[in-house]
Design a protein around this motif. Structure first.
Motif: not given
Length: 229
Positions: A139-150
């Motif tokens: 998940l290196a590319a998802r570091q700045g995403h919030y749980p609701g966006q995943m």
């Protein structure tokens, strides 16, 4: 009290552990004399019917529930000698926990969620190490995403990264794939077993999946609050 298990000691010891709760309907015996030892680096599957006490056993091992009687020790530390702060430090330093529900903080990004245990420990490199852990779970590319966006699978991988970010000696997993589809769940399982292989992390896994349990070095069955023969 020692700070770590010595080579000739198991990492986890439960000796005659019981848990009873008093409710409106009277006393309920949940665990009825659990004896169990788990070696460092071992993978253990815990199976059994719903309501048998499997998840409660994991809560006891995590120090999130106090037993009514009996002895528990993890990494050489006797739980009876630890207050709540001591148990919290033990979890921080030695125990990672992955639940079926992800328990992420919705107002924090993936990176911030994973960094929380390290920040609480006062680590100056908390975010650097958290980023590395997210990379480990893909998940290196998802570091700045919030749980609701995943997706659910991504959230569970964030939860796994948070559980392993401090390189715990013991990883406890309670039905970690229960809320995931088959392919995503298999990916989470592979990550957990890879940690055991690469880092020697001891894994105790509660599951209803006999095939998953069979991958462990050893399996125990819990029925009616007891470990069956």
């Amino acid at each position: 009290m020692t700070d770590a298990a010595t080579p000739d000691q198991p990492l986890v010891v439960l000796d005659s552990v019981t848990l009873s709760l008093n409710g409106a309907a009277g006393r309920v015996d949940i665990l009825r004399g659990i004896d169990l030892s788990v070696a460092a680096g071992e993978t253990l599957g815990i199976v059994g019917p719903s309501g048998s006490g499997k998840s409660t056993l994991l809560m006891i091992l995590a120090g999130l529930e106090r037993p009514t009687s009996g002895r528990i020790a993890v990494a050489g530390q006797d739980f009876a000698e630890l207050d709540e702060d001591g148990l919290a430090r033990l979890r921080r330093d030695h125990i990672g926990i992955v639940f079926q529900a992800f328990h992420l903080i919705p107002t924090m990004t993936a990176l911030e969620n994973v960094a929380v245990p390290l920040e609480l420990a006062g680590r100056a490199d908390a975010f650097e190490v958290a980023a590395e852990a997210l990379g480990t779970v893909g998940l290196a590319a998802r570091q700045g995403h919030y749980p609701g966006q995943m997706s659910g699978g991504e959230q569970q991988r964030v939860a796994l990264a948070r559980a392993i970010v401090a390189r715990p000696r013991l990883l406890l997993a309670d039905e970690p794939t229960g809320n995931l589809d088959g392919a995503t769940g298999r990916g989470i399982v592979e990550l957990m077993f890879d940690l055991n292989t690469r880092l020697g992390t001891t894994l105790i896994l509660v599951t209803h999946d006999d095939g998953l349990a069979a991958r462990c070095h050893r399996t125990v069955r819990v029925e009616d609050g007891r470990i069956g023969s």
